[in-house]
Scaffold this motif. Structure first.
Motif, PDB file in Angstrom:
ATOM      1  N   UNK A  42      20.359  12.049  -9.082  1.00  0.00           N
ATOM      2  CA  UNK A  42      19.825  12.678  -7.875  1.00  0.00           C
ATOM      3  C   UNK A  42      19.943  14.190  -8.009  1.00  0.00           C
ATOM      4  N   UNK A  43      18.783  14.842  -8.220  1.00  0.00           N
ATOM      5  CA  UNK A  43      18.771  16.298  -8.271  1.00  0.00           C
ATOM      6  C   UNK A  43      18.038  16.908  -7.096  1.00  0.00           C
ATOM      7  N   UNK A  44      17.304  16.091  -6.327  1.00  0.00           N
ATOM      8  CA  UNK A  44      16.605  16.586  -5.147  1.00  0.00           C
ATOM      9  C   UNK A  44      16.308  15.481  -4.160  1.00  0.00           C
ATOM     10  N   UNK A  45      17.072  14.379  -4.269  1.00  0.00           N
ATOM     11  CA  UNK A  45      16.847  13.226  -3.397  1.00  0.00           C
ATOM     12  C   UNK A  45      16.410  11.990  -4.142  1.00  0.00           C
ATOM     13  N   UNK A  46      16.503  11.977  -5.468  1.00  0.00           N
ATOM     14  CA  UNK A  46      15.945  10.892  -6.274  1.00  0.00           C
ATOM     15  C   UNK A  46      16.604   9.543  -6.064  1.00  0.00           C
ATOM     16  N   UNK A  47      17.813   9.514  -5.518  1.00  0.00           N
ATOM     17  CA  UNK A  47      18.440   8.263  -5.106  1.00  0.00           C
ATOM     18  C   UNK A  47      18.213   7.994  -3.625  1.00  0.00           C
ATOM     19  N   UNK A  48      18.350   9.028  -2.810  1.00  0.00           N
ATOM     20  CA  UNK A  48      18.314   8.846  -1.355  1.00  0.00           C
ATOM     21  C   UNK A  48      16.911   8.610  -0.818  1.00  0.00           C
ATOM     22  N   UNK A  49      15.911   9.288  -1.343  1.00  0.00           N
ATOM     23  CA  UNK A  49      14.540   9.114  -0.846  1.00  0.00           C
ATOM     24  C   UNK A  49      14.049   7.685  -1.067  1.00  0.00           C
ATOM     25  N   UNK A  50      14.121   7.136  -2.297  1.00  0.00           N
ATOM     26  CA  UNK A  50      13.675   5.749  -2.463  1.00  0.00           C
ATOM     27  C   UNK A  50      14.523   4.738  -1.703  1.00  0.00           C
ATOM     28  N   UNK A  51      15.816   5.023  -1.554  1.00  0.00           N
ATOM     29  CA  UNK A  51      16.646   4.125  -0.748  1.00  0.00           C
ATOM     30  C   UNK A  51      16.141   4.087   0.689  1.00  0.00           C
ATOM     31  N   UNK A  52      15.781   5.248   1.228  1.00  0.00           N
ATOM     32  CA  UNK A  52      15.271   5.300   2.602  1.00  0.00           C
ATOM     33  C   UNK A  52      13.941   4.579   2.721  1.00  0.00           C
ATOM     34  N   UNK A  53      13.025   4.822   1.802  1.00  0.00           N
ATOM     35  CA  UNK A  53      11.704   4.191   1.850  1.00  0.00           C
ATOM     36  C   UNK A  53      11.790   2.672   1.745  1.00  0.00           C
ATOM     37  N   UNK A  54      12.793   2.177   1.003  1.00  0.00           N
ATOM     38  CA  UNK A  54      12.879   0.743   0.730  1.00  0.00           C
ATOM     39  C   UNK A  54      13.929   0.018   1.575  1.00  0.00           C
ATOM     40  N   UNK A  55      14.618   0.730   2.457  1.00  0.00           N
ATOM     41  CA  UNK A  55      15.557   0.080   3.356  1.00  0.00           C
ATOM     42  C   UNK A  55      16.843  -0.379   2.705  1.00  0.00           C
ATOM     43  N   UNK A  56      17.333   0.382   1.690  1.00  0.00           N
ATOM     44  CA  UNK A  56      18.575   0.035   1.016  1.00  0.00           C
ATOM     45  C   UNK A  56      19.498   1.257   1.021  1.00  0.00           C
ATOM     46  N   UNK A  57      20.536   1.232   0.192  1.00  0.00           N
ATOM     47  CA  UNK A  57      21.552   2.284   0.173  1.00  0.00           C
ATOM     48  C   UNK A  57      21.377   3.151  -1.070  1.00  0.00           C
ATOM     49  N   UNK A  58      21.457   4.464  -0.890  1.00  0.00           N
ATOM     50  CA  UNK A  58      21.462   5.384  -2.023  1.00  0.00           C
ATOM     51  C   UNK A  58      22.551   6.421  -1.822  1.00  0.00           C
ATOM     52  N   UNK A  59      23.397   6.621  -2.837  1.00  0.00           N
ATOM     53  CA  UNK A  59      24.573   7.491  -2.676  1.00  0.00           C
ATOM     54  C   UNK A  59      24.648   8.518  -3.787  1.00  0.00           C
ATOM     55  N   UNK A  60      24.733   9.786  -3.387  1.00  0.00           N
ATOM     56  CA  UNK A  60      25.002  10.910  -4.282  1.00  0.00           C
ATOM     57  C   UNK A  60      26.374  11.449  -3.918  1.00  0.00           C
ATOM     58  N   UNK A 103       0.820  -1.210   0.000  1.00  0.00           N
ATOM     59  CA  UNK A 103       0.000   0.000   0.000  1.00  0.00           C
ATOM     60  C   UNK A 103       0.857   1.265   0.000  1.00  0.00           C
ATOM     61  N   UNK A 104       2.189   1.101   0.038  1.00  0.00           N
ATOM     62  CA  UNK A 104       3.105   2.240   0.146  1.00  0.00           C
ATOM     63  C   UNK A 104       3.906   2.424  -1.144  1.00  0.00           C
ATOM     64  N   UNK A 105       4.373   3.657  -1.324  1.00  0.00           N
ATOM     65  CA  UNK A 105       5.253   3.989  -2.449  1.00  0.00           C
ATOM     66  C   UNK A 105       6.692   3.629  -2.106  1.00  0.00           C
ATOM     67  N   UNK A 106       7.497   3.257  -3.116  1.00  0.00           N
ATOM     68  CA  UNK A 106       8.922   3.066  -2.869  1.00  0.00           C
ATOM     69  C   UNK A 106       9.702   4.365  -2.899  1.00  0.00           C
ATOM     70  N   UNK A 107       9.021   5.509  -3.075  1.00  0.00           N
ATOM     71  CA  UNK A 107       9.731   6.770  -3.206  1.00  0.00           C
ATOM     72  C   UNK A 107      10.086   7.037  -4.650  1.00  0.00           C
ATOM     73  N   UNK A 108      10.831   8.091  -4.898  1.00  0.00           N
ATOM     74  CA  UNK A 108      11.194   8.433  -6.253  1.00  0.00           C
ATOM     75  C   UNK A 108      12.196   9.576  -6.273  1.00  0.00           C
TER      76      UNK A 108
END
Length: 419
Positions: free
Chosen positions: A158-176, A132-137
């Motif tokens: 990543x121009x405004x969190x496009x890697x980090x936000x979905x990484x946070x929502x999905x419990x993985x790693x996102x790096x800019x 029921x939740x979004x993975x972010x974007x």
């Protein structure tokens, strides 16, 4: 007998890109076997999660069959973010290292009010932790596929969190990385917000992929020099403690109490020292909008552009003063856990801690800090310009290992979806 990746899924572990490549180079597995398993997982899970814009099974199999298994990412399947140009340096260099693209992942629907969603043209991308939740974007499909164990890596920007936000929502790693760390096909834009990068299930995978993709390219000769894989495990030396500042928010909106609590509790147990250091940043929203317009070729009035530059300069100076006292700044990656996948017509404020560092260009990484109400909480670590290794080393001390979502563990033995 179960294949290695299926065994990992049932045990709640993900196969890493580093381990896959090592097995392919040594002959324990073939690239074709790895690709077939990724395609099987994609076909089973995409009808539920909707993370694919396009699946290229024929192309992936052909690439696997002709692969010389010598590269650092030999046989590693990955997803390319939708609408990424085919000549993009980040893709070109991963393929040259032996990685195999199995398709393109979803991103935010064009014209959407909020960008923290994914859209495949028919349905919205879902979060493996809760359908029921979004993975972010906007790198929605890449994060969902990585969290689901389909691929260990996904590319994005990543121009405004496009890697980090979905990484946070999905419990993985996102790096800019620091702005310019990975070259972009369009070179250096006027606004200078976007940094290409990766989402991955494992911090070391993201570090390796970033190193491989880094360095100047004929399409972006102004990119930063090649970035070798740092020895982050031992930083800092001499047995000294790592000093960090923590801010639960960097804007007007506060972080949810549950998100703030998870991160504070994690910092209390991590091998870091939290110190109180003043930080006064100017609001970023207007500056980000002006710079984004410049990047998109829309132009800006001189007064607005000058004001955006003043905000960038002030915040860079304020952060330089902060980093004179601490090694890194820690914040929630998002102010909330994942929101509903069907809230795409709402203006959602959750990624405020992210876009500050697109305006300034600092390196920033999101790693899992724990769970709140059964959903992942991401913690963001920011370091001085060029000190990507510091951000990653501090993140390594703070991150927690999350199990794969229950939905994915239950599906490990499910049959392939019919085509």
């Amino acid at each position: 007998m179960l294949q290695p990746d299926r065994e990992n899924v049932r045990a709640g572990r993900r196969a890493t890109a580093v381990s896959i490549a090592a097995e392919v180079r040594s002959g324990v597995r073939t690239a074709l076997e790895v690709v077939e398993e990724a395609l099987d997982a994609a076909e089973r899970l995409d009808p539920v999660l909707h993370f694919l814009e396009e699946l290229d099974g024929a192309g992936a199999r052909a690439a696997a069959e002709r692969l010389e298994p010598t590269g650092l990412l030999a046989g590693v399947p990955f997803l390319i973010k939708g609408r990424t140009p085919p000549d993009s340096p980040i893709v070109e260099r991963l393929l040259a290292a032996g990685a195999i693209a199995i398709g393109r992942s979803t991103r935010a629907r064009p014209g959407a009010i909020s960008q923290t969603f994914g859209w495949n043209g028919r349905d919205y991308t879902r979060n493996p932790w809760d359908l029921s939740r979004s993975p972010g974007g906007s790198t929605a499909g890449g994060a969902a596929a990585v969290a689901a164990g389909v691929v260990p890596l996904a590319s994005g920007g990543d121009s405004g969190g496009s890697l980090r936000i979905p990484a946070a929502f999905c419990g993985v790693v996102g790096f800019k990385g620091t702005y310019g760390r990975i070259p972009r096909p369009g070179g250096r834009p006027l606004g200078g917000l976007t940094t290409a990068g990766f989402i991955g299930a494992d911090l070391d995978d993201v570090i390796l992929a970033t190193s491989i993709a880094s360095g100047p390219h004929r399409l972006d000769p102004t990119a930063l020099p090649h970035w070798p894989v740092p020895s982050v495990a031992s930083w800092p030396g001499g047995g000294g403690g790592v000093r960090v500042a923590y801010r639960s928010t960097l804007g007007i909106e506060p972080a949810d109490l549950a998100v703030d609590r998870v991160i504070r509790e994690r910092l209390a147990r991590a091998d870091v020292v939290v110190v109180d250091v003043p930080l006064e940043l100017l609001p970023t929203e207007d500056a980000w909008s002006v710079l984004s317009g410049l990047d998109a070729g829309r132009g800006a009035e001189a007064a607005a552009a000058n004001r955006a530059r003043e905000v960038r300069d002030h915040n860079n100076t304020a952060l330089a003063d902060l980093f004179a006292e601490v090694d890194a700044l820690v914040t929630p990656t998002t102010l909330t856990v994942a929101h509903g996948y069907d809230q795409h017509e709402e203006s959602i404020v959750t990624g405020d801690p992210c876009w500050v560092f697109n305006v300034t260009g600092h390196p920033a990484v999101s790693v899992p800090a724990g769970l709140a109400d059964g959903l992942p909480v991401g913690v963001q670590v920011v370091a001085p310009h060029g000190a990507d290794d510091v951000a990653l080393a501090v993140a390594r001390r703070i991150q927690v290992a999350l199990p794969q979502p229950e939905l994915i563990r239950q599906s490990a033995g499910a049959p392939r979806a019919s085509s």
